[in-house]
Enzyme design. Structure first.
Site, PDB file in Angstrom:
ATOM      1  N   ARG A 126       0.832  -1.201   0.000  1.00  0.00           N
ATOM      2  CA  ARG A 126       0.000   0.000   0.000  1.00  0.00           C
ATOM      3  C   ARG A 126       0.863   1.246   0.000  1.00  0.00           C
ATOM      4  O   ARG A 126       1.828   1.339   0.753  1.00  0.00           O
ATOM      5  CB  ARG A 126      -0.918  -0.023   1.219  1.00  0.00           C
ATOM      6  CG  ARG A 126      -1.778  -1.265   1.194  1.00  0.00           C
ATOM      7  CD  ARG A 126      -2.901  -1.249   2.178  1.00  0.00           C
ATOM      8  NE  ARG A 126      -3.672  -2.470   1.995  1.00  0.00           N
ATOM      9  CZ  ARG A 126      -4.711  -2.826   2.747  1.00  0.00           C
ATOM     10  NH1 ARG A 126      -5.094  -2.019   3.729  1.00  0.00           N
ATOM     11  NH2 ARG A 126      -5.355  -3.940   2.505  1.00  0.00           N
ATOM     12  N   ARG A 160       1.257   1.582  10.450  1.00  0.00           N
ATOM     13  CA  ARG A 160       0.912   1.904   9.046  1.00  0.00           C
ATOM     14  C   ARG A 160       2.171   1.781   8.210  1.00  0.00           C
ATOM     15  O   ARG A 160       3.088   2.591   8.311  1.00  0.00           O
ATOM     16  CB  ARG A 160       0.349   3.326   8.983  1.00  0.00           C
ATOM     17  CG  ARG A 160      -0.270   3.685   7.648  1.00  0.00           C
ATOM     18  CD  ARG A 160      -0.875   5.077   7.676  1.00  0.00           C
ATOM     19  NE  ARG A 160      -2.011   5.189   8.557  1.00  0.00           N
ATOM     20  CZ  ARG A 160      -3.250   4.796   8.273  1.00  0.00           C
ATOM     21  NH1 ARG A 160      -3.509   4.284   7.086  1.00  0.00           N
ATOM     22  NH2 ARG A 160      -4.230   4.922   9.137  1.00  0.00           N
ATOM     23  N   GLU A 189      -7.508  -0.661  14.494  1.00  0.00           N
ATOM     24  CA  GLU A 189      -8.158  -1.534  13.517  1.00  0.00           C
ATOM     25  C   GLU A 189      -7.217  -2.648  13.056  1.00  0.00           C
ATOM     26  O   GLU A 189      -6.109  -2.395  12.604  1.00  0.00           O
ATOM     27  CB  GLU A 189      -8.602  -0.694  12.314  1.00  0.00           C
ATOM     28  CG  GLU A 189      -9.307  -1.531  11.265  1.00  0.00           C
ATOM     29  CD  GLU A 189      -9.651  -0.728  10.009  1.00  0.00           C
ATOM     30  OE1 GLU A 189      -9.881   0.494  10.134  1.00  0.00           O
ATOM     31  OE2 GLU A 189      -9.677  -1.334   8.927  1.00  0.00           O
ATOM     32  N   SER A 194     -11.282  -6.103   8.956  1.00  0.00           N
ATOM     33  CA  SER A 194     -12.364  -5.392   8.296  1.00  0.00           C
ATOM     34  C   SER A 194     -13.179  -6.380   7.469  1.00  0.00           C
ATOM     35  O   SER A 194     -12.669  -6.980   6.541  1.00  0.00           O
ATOM     36  CB  SER A 194     -11.768  -4.307   7.400  1.00  0.00           C
ATOM     37  OG  SER A 194     -12.776  -3.466   6.941  1.00  0.00           O
ATOM     38  N   ARG A 201       1.015  -5.872  11.888  1.00  0.00           N
ATOM     39  CA  ARG A 201       0.229  -4.965  12.733  1.00  0.00           C
ATOM     40  C   ARG A 201      -0.224  -5.653  14.021  1.00  0.00           C
ATOM     41  O   ARG A 201      -0.161  -5.076  15.103  1.00  0.00           O
ATOM     42  CB  ARG A 201      -0.982  -4.404  11.991  1.00  0.00           C
ATOM     43  CG  ARG A 201      -1.714  -3.360  12.831  1.00  0.00           C
ATOM     44  CD  ARG A 201      -2.898  -2.744  12.131  1.00  0.00           C
ATOM     45  NE  ARG A 201      -2.518  -1.663  11.225  1.00  0.00           N
ATOM     46  CZ  ARG A 201      -3.389  -0.834  10.649  1.00  0.00           C
ATOM     47  NH1 ARG A 201      -4.689  -0.963  10.899  1.00  0.00           N
ATOM     48  NH2 ARG A 201      -2.969   0.107   9.833  1.00  0.00           N
TER      49      ARG A 201
END
Length: 428
Positions: A263, A278, A352, A355, A393
């Site tokens: 990403r 991130r 988070e 998802s 993460r």
RNA sequence: GGAGAGGUGGCUGAGCGGCUGAAAGCGACGGUUUGCUAAACCGUUGAACGGUUUAUAACCGUUCCCCGGGUUCGAAUCCCGGCCUCUCCGCCA
């Protein structure tokens, strides 16, 4: 993957008000009135052109049997028809692009039980699971732990690859792989079919899954080859059966895929800069379901994939909460989305980690992903997906929550078999 | 990187420019036969859009043989461009 319709135009005609509402609460621009206006005009023109074609066809049939003089006549009248046809076709060609791009903007209508809200601050907590650990010493954050135990090397990652890059080192790398193998095995035990997908994919795969248009800035792209680097295995796995017609009896298809995810994180400068929250590259185990065009079944499967991920977190002993994502935080194609947020002491909040999205036939339409139902009718499938585990993460939560006063980290029990029986991470 | 071949229905695979929405086979569905299963036999079987209609039924029309242009009165069939796939050689792992 030629079918680029978001929602069926018939559905849009009949549900214009709902779509306007969806566009408003999702904060996604979409001029429904303009779309319907264009649609009506196009339908009219298409009818005209159809009539002309009928005449042309009739004339063409006559011609092979006609006498030479008659032929001349027919050809002359045909020329007129062709002129009119060309005229209308030109008008159609002018209107089509605007129509298509408006159609692409039409958002999926959120489920009734999705809270209306402006952004992620208005997501609604559904439940909290697991007690948050109280420390009787001053806990370190994952960066400090990573440094002390030689699990993580951010500076050298940055040296080689720029900001948001890192190395997992020693037991850090082992822990990462352990988490992944645990998650894969967990899902395989639950009957999910394992996949290792290609992550560099064609543009239509990105379009088909809904990441394009709109996500251009988030995805890496190989310009020379005109290929995109997918940010999640959801992309190739959901597109696996694109342009195919499946048998209803084979549905739902349940997949668990492991891939590295890339990403760009453009536009996030200054956000979550500390540590490995991130980052540009990570590994993720993803669950993807391709099911029947049946809302009730989709709802049940949505709960199932949510439960799978909760099962993983519970097995790892991590406290988390489940969020019902509000309209303003939903993507264009999503009907409903659950986020799972896992407690991260250094953030002093839940972050988070998962998802879970439900699309109905939104992606399937764009992917031309269909099946034949019990009446022999061809239907678009429904698709869903959810994170199983994303690492590193999740290592933030594991390292910080399992740390000990002496600076070591206890290995969660379920991971030990994947770490050669190691019980504690010590400096090595 | 160099050279060549090809893209047709759920699948495989035919297809002289009008009679081909498309042969044949497989699959699927319906039926006959059968102690059960299998086999055999008969039949049906593409999609989208528009119109008629109470109708997702039936009927009529239009479009679709990778996509887009062109030639022609007429194109799955001829020509050009694009996209995709495959084979051989080279290169690399």
């Amino acid at each position: 993957m030629r079918c680029m319709v978001m929602l069926d135009i018939k559905f849009i005609r009949e549900n214009a008000e709902k779509i306007k509402w969806a566009s408003q609460v999702k904060k996604i621009e979409c001029d429904v009135d303009k779309l319907l206006e264009l649609d009506a005009a196009l339908v009219k023109l298409r009818q005209e052109i159809q009539n002309i074609q009928t005449e042309k066809n009739a004339a063409g049939k006559k011609i092979s049997k006609a006498s030479p003089e008659e032929k001349k006549q027919i050809i002359e009248s045909m020329a007129q028809l062709k002129n009119r046809e060309k005229d209308i076709q030109t008008q159609l060609d002018e209107m089509e692009p605007a129509y298509q791009s408006l159609l692409l903007q039409v958002p999926q209508i959120p489920s009734e039980d999705v809270p209306v809200g402006k952004d992620d601050t208005e997501n609604v907590e559904i439940r909290k699971v697991g007690a948050i650990r109280e420390f009787d010493f001053t806990p370190l954050d994952h960066v400090e732990l990573g440094q002390k135990l030689n699990l993580l090397d951010i500076p050298r990652g940055v040296k080689l690859a720029g900001a948001r890059s890192y190395f997992l080192t020693g037991n850090g790398a082992l822990l990462h792989w352990a988490v992944i193998r645990f998650a894969v095995d967990f899902m395989v035990k639950r009957g999910y079919f394992p996949m290792y997908p290609p992550m560099i994919v064609r543009e239509q795969v990105m379009r088909g899954t809904g990441y394009l248009p709109g996500g251009e800035e988030q995805a890496y792209m190989c310009e020379r080859d005109n290929l995109y680097v997918a940010g999640t295995a959801e992309v190739p796995v959901t597109a696996y059966f694109s342009d195919e017609i499946l048998n209803q009896a084979d549905l739902p298809k349940k997949f668990v895929a492991l891939s590295t995810c890339f990403r760009r994180e453009a536009g996030t400068y200054g956000k979550d800069t500390a540590g490995i929250y991130r980052i540009h590259q990570f590994d993720k185990v993803e669950q993807v379901i391709v099911g029947r065009n049946d809302e009730q079944q989709s709802i049940e499967l949505h709960e199932e994939i949510l439960a799978n991920s909760e099962g993983i977190l519970q097995a790892l002993g991590l406290p988390y909460r489940v969020m019902n994502v509000c309209t303003g935080d939903l993507g264009r194609g999503q009907v409903k989305k659950y986020d799972i947020e896992t407690w991260m002491p250094s953030r002093n909040s839940y972050g988070e980690t998962h998802s879970a999205s439900r699309f109905y036939d939104f992606q399937a339409r764009r992917l031309n992903l269909r099946y034949r139902d019990e009446n022999g009718k061809i239907q678009f499938c429904h698709t869903l997906n959810n994170t199983v585990i994303a690492s590193p993460r999740v290592l933030i939560a594991i390292l910080e929550l399992y740390q000990n006063a002496d600076g070591t980290v206890t290995v969660p029990e379920v991971l030990r078999p994947y770490m050669g029986g190691m019980e504690t991470l010590k400096r090595r």
